[in-house]
Design a protein around this motif. Structure first.
Motif, PDB file in Angstrom:
ATOM      1  N   ASP A 257       0.816  -1.216   0.000  1.00 52.35           N
ATOM      2  CA  ASP A 257       0.000   0.000   0.000  1.00 52.35           C
ATOM      3  C   ASP A 257       0.852   1.271   0.000  1.00 52.35           C
ATOM      4  OD1 ASP A 257       1.050  -0.145   2.504  1.00 52.35           O
ATOM      5  OD2 ASP A 257      -0.867  -0.265   3.562  1.00 52.35           O
ATOM      6  N   GLN A 258       2.211   1.111   0.079  1.00 56.38           N
ATOM      7  CA  GLN A 258       3.085   2.268  -0.001  1.00 56.38           C
ATOM      8  C   GLN A 258       3.395   2.676  -1.436  1.00 56.38           C
ATOM      9  OE1 GLN A 258       6.279   0.632   2.625  1.00 56.38           O
ATOM     10  NE2 GLN A 258       6.000   2.526   3.782  1.00 56.38           N
ATOM     11  N   LEU A 259       2.939   1.847  -2.385  1.00 56.82           N
ATOM     12  CA  LEU A 259       3.213   2.151  -3.784  1.00 56.82           C
ATOM     13  C   LEU A 259       2.114   3.026  -4.365  1.00 56.82           C
ATOM     14  CD1 LEU A 259       4.337  -1.399  -4.983  1.00 56.82           C
ATOM     15  CD2 LEU A 259       5.775   0.521  -4.309  1.00 56.82           C
ATOM     16  N   LYS A 268      12.071   5.982  -9.634  1.00 56.97           N
ATOM     17  CA  LYS A 268      12.786   5.749  -8.381  1.00 56.97           C
ATOM     18  C   LYS A 268      11.932   6.242  -7.227  1.00 56.97           C
ATOM     19  CE  LYS A 268      17.151   6.679  -5.992  1.00 56.97           C
ATOM     20  NZ  LYS A 268      18.460   7.392  -6.051  1.00 56.97           N
ATOM     21  N   LEU A 269      11.649   5.341  -6.298  1.00 57.32           N
ATOM     22  CA  LEU A 269      10.881   5.690  -5.109  1.00 57.32           C
ATOM     23  C   LEU A 269      11.724   5.417  -3.874  1.00 57.32           C
ATOM     24  CD1 LEU A 269       7.401   4.125  -5.951  1.00 57.32           C
ATOM     25  CD2 LEU A 269       8.124   6.493  -6.263  1.00 57.32           C
ATOM     26  N   THR A 270      11.537   6.251  -2.866  1.00 57.15           N
ATOM     27  CA  THR A 270      12.236   6.072  -1.591  1.00 57.15           C
ATOM     28  C   THR A 270      11.210   5.876  -0.490  1.00 57.15           C
ATOM     29  OG1 THR A 270      14.075   7.461  -2.325  1.00 57.15           O
ATOM     30  CG2 THR A 270      13.875   7.069   0.037  1.00 57.15           C
ATOM     31  N   ASN A 272      10.918   4.304   3.615  1.00 53.46           N
ATOM     32  CA  ASN A 272      11.597   3.811   4.818  1.00 53.46           C
ATOM     33  C   ASN A 272      13.119   3.944   4.714  1.00 53.46           C
ATOM     34  OD1 ASN A 272       9.040   3.034   5.763  1.00 53.46           O
ATOM     35  ND2 ASN A 272       9.236   1.002   4.822  1.00 53.46           N
ATOM     36  N   GLY A 273      13.557   4.990   4.034  1.00 56.19           N
ATOM     37  CA  GLY A 273      14.986   5.222   3.900  1.00 56.19           C
ATOM     38  C   GLY A 273      15.663   4.375   2.853  1.00 56.19           C
ATOM     39  N   LYS A 274      14.883   3.601   2.100  1.00 59.49           N
ATOM     40  CA  LYS A 274      15.445   2.745   1.059  1.00 59.49           C
ATOM     41  C   LYS A 274      14.891   3.166  -0.292  1.00 59.49           C
ATOM     42  CE  LYS A 274      16.063  -1.270   4.083  1.00 59.49           C
ATOM     43  NZ  LYS A 274      15.768  -2.706   4.292  1.00 59.49           N
ATOM     44  N   SER A 275      15.692   2.964  -1.314  1.00 61.22           N
ATOM     45  CA  SER A 275      15.308   3.368  -2.666  1.00 61.22           C
ATOM     46  C   SER A 275      14.999   2.137  -3.513  1.00 61.22           C
ATOM     47  CB  SER A 275      16.425   4.183  -3.320  1.00 61.22           C
ATOM     48  OG  SER A 275      16.651   5.371  -2.603  1.00 61.22           O
ATOM     49  N   PHE A 276      13.996   2.312  -4.402  1.00 65.54           N
ATOM     50  CA  PHE A 276      13.560   1.216  -5.261  1.00 65.54           C
ATOM     51  C   PHE A 276      13.311   1.763  -6.661  1.00 65.54           C
ATOM     52  CE2 PHE A 276      12.061   0.550  -0.959  1.00 65.54           C
ATOM     53  CZ  PHE A 276      12.460  -0.740  -0.670  1.00 65.54           C
ATOM     54  N   LEU A 277      13.454   0.868  -7.637  1.00 61.45           N
ATOM     55  CA  LEU A 277      12.999   1.148  -8.998  1.00 61.45           C
ATOM     56  C   LEU A 277      11.678   0.414  -9.180  1.00 61.45           C
ATOM     57  CD1 LEU A 277      16.042   0.995 -11.463  1.00 61.45           C
ATOM     58  CD2 LEU A 277      14.615   2.957 -10.897  1.00 61.45           C
ATOM     59  N   VAL A 278      10.631   1.132  -9.607  1.00 68.02           N
ATOM     60  CA  VAL A 278       9.291   0.549  -9.702  1.00 68.02           C
ATOM     61  C   VAL A 278       8.770   0.752 -11.125  1.00 68.02           C
ATOM     62  CG1 VAL A 278       6.936   0.581  -8.808  1.00 68.02           C
ATOM     63  CG2 VAL A 278       8.865   1.009  -7.264  1.00 68.02           C
ATOM     64  N   ASN A 279       8.221  -0.342 -11.667  1.00 64.51           N
ATOM     65  CA  ASN A 279       7.556  -0.284 -12.970  1.00 64.51           C
ATOM     66  C   ASN A 279       6.148  -0.856 -12.798  1.00 64.51           C
ATOM     67  OD1 ASN A 279       7.095   0.135 -15.653  1.00 64.51           O
ATOM     68  ND2 ASN A 279       8.362  -1.568 -16.384  1.00 64.51           N
ATOM     69  N   SER A 280       5.157  -0.164 -13.310  1.00 69.29           N
ATOM     70  CA  SER A 280       3.759  -0.570 -13.126  1.00 69.29           C
ATOM     71  C   SER A 280       3.011  -0.378 -14.442  1.00 69.29           C
ATOM     72  CB  SER A 280       3.110   0.265 -12.012  1.00 69.29           C
ATOM     73  OG  SER A 280       1.743  -0.058 -11.897  1.00 69.29           O
ATOM     74  N   ARG A 281       2.233  -1.436 -14.807  1.00 70.01           N
ATOM     75  CA  ARG A 281       1.515  -1.370 -16.090  1.00 70.01           C
ATOM     76  C   ARG A 281       0.227  -2.190 -15.993  1.00 70.01           C
ATOM     77  NH1 ARG A 281       4.252  -3.034 -21.898  1.00 70.01           N
ATOM     78  NH2 ARG A 281       2.527  -2.348 -23.260  1.00 70.01           N
ATOM     79  N   ARG A 282      -0.890  -1.588 -16.422  1.00 70.38           N
ATOM     80  CA  ARG A 282      -2.181  -2.258 -16.363  1.00 70.38           C
ATOM     81  C   ARG A 282      -2.427  -3.034 -17.661  1.00 70.38           C
ATOM     82  NH1 ARG A 282      -3.918   2.777 -13.831  1.00 70.38           N
ATOM     83  NH2 ARG A 282      -4.424   2.371 -11.645  1.00 70.38           N
ATOM     84  N   PHE A 283      -3.162  -4.173 -17.497  1.00 66.66           N
ATOM     85  CA  PHE A 283      -3.590  -4.941 -18.664  1.00 66.66           C
ATOM     86  C   PHE A 283      -4.885  -4.330 -19.197  1.00 66.66           C
ATOM     87  CE2 PHE A 283      -0.928  -7.887 -16.291  1.00 66.66           C
ATOM     88  CZ  PHE A 283      -0.126  -8.401 -17.300  1.00 66.66           C
ATOM     89  N   HIS A 284      -5.021  -4.290 -20.503  1.00 68.95           N
ATOM     90  CA  HIS A 284      -6.123  -3.557 -21.128  1.00 68.95           C
ATOM     91  C   HIS A 284      -7.487  -4.210 -20.879  1.00 68.95           C
ATOM     92  CE1 HIS A 284      -3.141  -1.097 -23.042  1.00 68.95           C
ATOM     93  NE2 HIS A 284      -2.597  -2.144 -23.664  1.00 68.95           N
ATOM     94  N   ASP A 285      -7.559  -5.513 -20.935  1.00 68.91           N
ATOM     95  CA  ASP A 285      -8.849  -6.198 -20.882  1.00 68.91           C
ATOM     96  C   ASP A 285      -9.097  -6.877 -19.550  1.00 68.91           C
ATOM     97  OD1 ASP A 285      -9.591  -5.551 -23.562  1.00 68.91           O
ATOM     98  OD2 ASP A 285      -8.139  -7.039 -24.257  1.00 68.91           O
ATOM     99  N   SER A 286      -8.517  -6.349 -18.519  1.00 64.05           N
ATOM    100  CA  SER A 286      -8.755  -6.884 -17.176  1.00 64.05           C
ATOM    101  C   SER A 286      -8.474  -5.773 -16.170  1.00 64.05           C
ATOM    102  CB  SER A 286      -7.853  -8.100 -16.899  1.00 64.05           C
ATOM    103  OG  SER A 286      -6.512  -7.693 -16.744  1.00 64.05           O
ATOM    104  N   ASP A 287      -8.760  -6.044 -14.911  1.00 63.99           N
ATOM    105  CA  ASP A 287      -8.442  -5.091 -13.858  1.00 63.99           C
ATOM    106  C   ASP A 287      -7.107  -5.421 -13.198  1.00 63.99           C
ATOM    107  OD1 ASP A 287      -9.222  -7.422 -12.639  1.00 63.99           O
ATOM    108  OD2 ASP A 287     -10.291  -6.437 -10.998  1.00 63.99           O
ATOM    109  N   TRP A 288      -6.286  -6.155 -13.914  1.00 64.35           N
ATOM    110  CA  TRP A 288      -4.995  -6.555 -13.393  1.00 64.35           C
ATOM    111  C   TRP A 288      -3.951  -5.454 -13.653  1.00 64.35           C
ATOM    112  CZ3 TRP A 288      -4.344 -12.316 -15.318  1.00 64.35           C
ATOM    113  CH2 TRP A 288      -5.332 -13.093 -14.708  1.00 64.35           C
ATOM    114  N   THR A 289      -2.998  -5.388 -12.713  1.00 72.32           N
ATOM    115  CA  THR A 289      -1.846  -4.492 -12.871  1.00 72.32           C
ATOM    116  C   THR A 289      -0.581  -5.292 -12.555  1.00 72.32           C
ATOM    117  OG1 THR A 289      -3.127  -2.565 -12.199  1.00 72.32           O
ATOM    118  CG2 THR A 289      -0.735  -2.359 -12.114  1.00 72.32           C
ATOM    119  N   MET A 290       0.341  -5.232 -13.464  1.00 73.19           N
ATOM    120  CA  MET A 290       1.620  -5.925 -13.263  1.00 73.19           C
ATOM    121  C   MET A 290       2.635  -4.919 -12.713  1.00 73.19           C
ATOM    122  SD  MET A 290       3.808  -8.145 -16.017  1.00 73.19           S
ATOM    123  CE  MET A 290       5.378  -8.878 -15.605  1.00 73.19           C
ATOM    124  N   ILE A 291       3.290  -5.299 -11.612  1.00 71.83           N
ATOM    125  CA  ILE A 291       4.200  -4.392 -10.906  1.00 71.83           C
ATOM    126  C   ILE A 291       5.540  -5.104 -10.690  1.00 71.83           C
ATOM    127  CG2 ILE A 291       4.585  -3.029  -8.799  1.00 71.83           C
ATOM    128  CD1 ILE A 291       1.523  -3.002  -8.459  1.00 71.83           C
TER     129      ILE A 291
END
Length: 598
Positions: A257-259, A268-270, A272-291
């Protein structure tokens, strides 16, 4: 003031030996070169590695997304096949009032629908195709290809969807035990309403197209190219579609829930003092999101390992460089070190050693020149010493050899007895003083006597001179008893007193008393004997040359330079005579000797 530490370090560096300076300079030059190369290599390799990791992650993410999207399209296509199938439309559109009791027809319809649904199960992506039918039909509880509508009506979420305008819904993974299998199978399903194509647009049934969750999990696992990274799919209700490693998010120290709830392209997201690379993309014909989430620490891990390797290489390089620099500096300065030590020996008066070398470079030439110089100094010093010794000995012996001691004593004794026979007391005094004078002068062949004896020698000499000058010379000797016991080379004070008489007080014609005073003081480890007269004195020009070898000042064949040289030859260059004089003011001679007991 800021430069003071650097100046002090520089001064310490400059005060080091040539070997140390060569080693430090050589090591520093190579170290800086290697350090520069390694830093540049690390910078470029680290940057390229980060880019490669991001590129590989992006490729894997896109490939996994495409595979899953095709699966979704495949399930949607299968759902379209079922939806548009004429048998499905015809059977599900029948009037249940009369149809529910026609068991034979129901059986025939069930076989027709089973054939269709079973054929669809052999497709690439669809694992199971089934229908939700009215509970009144005999095959509604078959639980393989057919399910009762009551199962949907019992679930509030499905019931809400069924009554909405949404045509399809994706179910989260659920374990289903199929009749022909012993263990349950985890399926991901698509529910789609089937509306009548014959008019009325009313819902006549619901189809369920399912695929195995293992296929999704396998694709997601391949999409994760890092050890601690996470790739997952969630629906609009934040429900997980694929399975994850245990405690995956806890290891990341990150909550889902922090995303941000939006699509991202490797941002790049930081948290709790830590850094991450985040990629997020939704599928067109569903309510799915790939992260996809990749911790920055893992991206940098290989760079850090590379940095450790480079540091180890640097340390090895430093060790090798210092060793090579030490051997190089030692080889270059070995001759200089030996030469420096031998030069210190020469400075301390040690001329016994020469240096053997096979080198033909500048250092070898310098060593050969040093050997030549040492040999020349040894030879020259030896010749000078022998010459000076011979001259001094000859001069002294010549002076002493003028008088035969035995003949002199016998003659003086004869004069003394004759003078007594003729009642001539002055002759007795003269002969007695002369005997004492020569007895001290000869000193049984010894060159060292006490300061008291040297003073007595002067007294005997002045006594004899007073017979010549009718007692005109007034000699005063003020030497403390503790100083009289110290030693001095003989025949030092008498020639100086003679010089004072002959060239000082006897030339003074003003009628003043002719005074000579001898005193002595102790100065630390030295003794200074002063001989003062009130004679005519000397000019500056005479003082400037009086201690030179060819000054022309002579005292009965004994020059002032001769006395000064004897003192320095015996005691060292810090000792000898010092003259102070002025015309008409008399002369003071200081005789400086070491305080050495006899």
């Amino acid at each position: 003031m800021m430069n003071f530490p650097f100046k002090r370090l520089y001064q310490k560096y400059m005060n080091r030996s040539m070997r140390t300076k060569l080693m430090l300079s050589f090591s520093a030059l190579i170290f800086i070169s290697i350090m520069t190369v390694l830093v540049v290599v690390y910078s470029y390799v680290s940057r390229d590695y980060k880019q490669q990791i991001q590129y590989s992650a992006d490729k894997s993410f896109s490939q996994a997304y495409d595979f899953i999207d095709k699966k979704i399209e495949s399930l949607l296509y299968t759902a379209d096949v079922v939806y548009s199938n004429e048998a499905v439309q015809s059977i599900l559109s029948k009037d249940l009032y009369s149809y529910r009791y026609d068991y034979q027809q129901q059986h025939l319809d069930m076989l027709a629908l089973e054939k269709l649904l079973n054929s669809l199960s052999y497709s690439k992506d669809a694992y199971l195709a089934s229908l939700y039918v009215d509970d009144s039909l005999m095959y509604s509880r078959q639980n393989l290809f057919f399910f009762s509508n009551q199962l949907l009506e019992q679930n509030e979420e499905y019931k809400k969807w069924f009554s909405s305008n949404e045509m399809r819904i994706w179910l989260p993974p659920e374990k289903i035990r199929l009749p022909d299998q012993q263990s349950p199978v985890t399926l991901i399903s698509l529910l789609r309403k089937i509306n009548s194509i014959y008019g009325g647009n009313n819902t006549i049934g619901v189809e369920r197209i399912s695929m195995k969750a293992d296929g999704i999990n396998e694709i997601i696992q391949k999409a994760n190219i890092t050890q601690n990274g996470v790739v997952y799919i969630q629906n609009s209700n934040n429900q997980m579609i694929n399975s994850l490693r245990e405690n995956a998010f806890e290891k990341l120290d990150l909550a889902r829930d922090q995303l941000p709830d939006r699509e991202m392209k490797w941002e790049k997201l930081t948290r709790n003092g830590k850094s991450f690379l985040v990629n997020s993309r939704r599928f067109h014909d569903s309510d799915w999101t790939m992260i996809a989430i990749i911790p920055f620490s893992e991206i940098l891990s290989l760079s850090n390992r590379l940095g450790v390797i480079i540091m180890l290489l640097l340390l090895v390089s430093i060790a090798v460089t210092c060793s090579v620099a030490y051997l190089f500096a030692r080889s270059m300065t070995k001759g200089l070190s030996i030469l420096s030590r031998q030069m210190e020996n020469v400075q301390n008066g040690i001329l016994d050693n020469t240096i053997t070398t096979k080198k033909r470079d500048e250092i070898g030439k310098l060593i050969n020149s040093f050997n030549y110089l040492v040999n020349w100094i040894k030879q020259h010093s030896k010749e000078q010493y022998e010459s000076g010794k011979a001259i001094k000995t000859a001069e002294l012996k010549a002076l002493q050899a003028q008088i035969n001691p035995h003949f002199l004593y016998n003659t003086l004794d004869l004069i003394n007895w004759r003078a007594l026979n003729y009642n001539a007391p002055q002759i007795v005094e003269i002969s007695t003083a002369l005997a004492k004078f020569y007895k001290i002068s000869l000193n049984k062949g010894r060159d060292i006597l006490s300061i008291g004896e040297e003073a007595a020698h002067v007294s005997a000499y002045v006594k004899i001179q007073n017979f010549k000058y009718d007692g005109a010379i007034n000699l005063t000797i003020q030497i403390p008893d503790e100083i009289k016991s110290y030693s001095i080379i003989k025949t030092v004070l008498q020639p100086i007193v003679e010089n004072s008489i002959m060239h000082g007080i006897m030339l003074n014609r003003d009628g003043r008393p002719k005074e000579i005073e001898i005193s002595a003081v102790r100065q630390a480890e030295d003794i200074v004997i002063y001989v003062r007269d009130n004679g005519v004195g000397m000019s500056r020009e005479q003082l400037a040359v009086i201690l030179e070898e060819k000054s022309g000042t002579s005292i009965s064949g004994y020059g002032v330079w001769n006395i000064h040289s004897r003192l320095q030859l015996c005691y060292g260059p810090d000792y000898g005579l010092h003259y102070e004089s002025a015309p008409g003011a008399g002369t003071t001679v200081a005789v400086k000797i070491p305080a050495a007991p006899l």
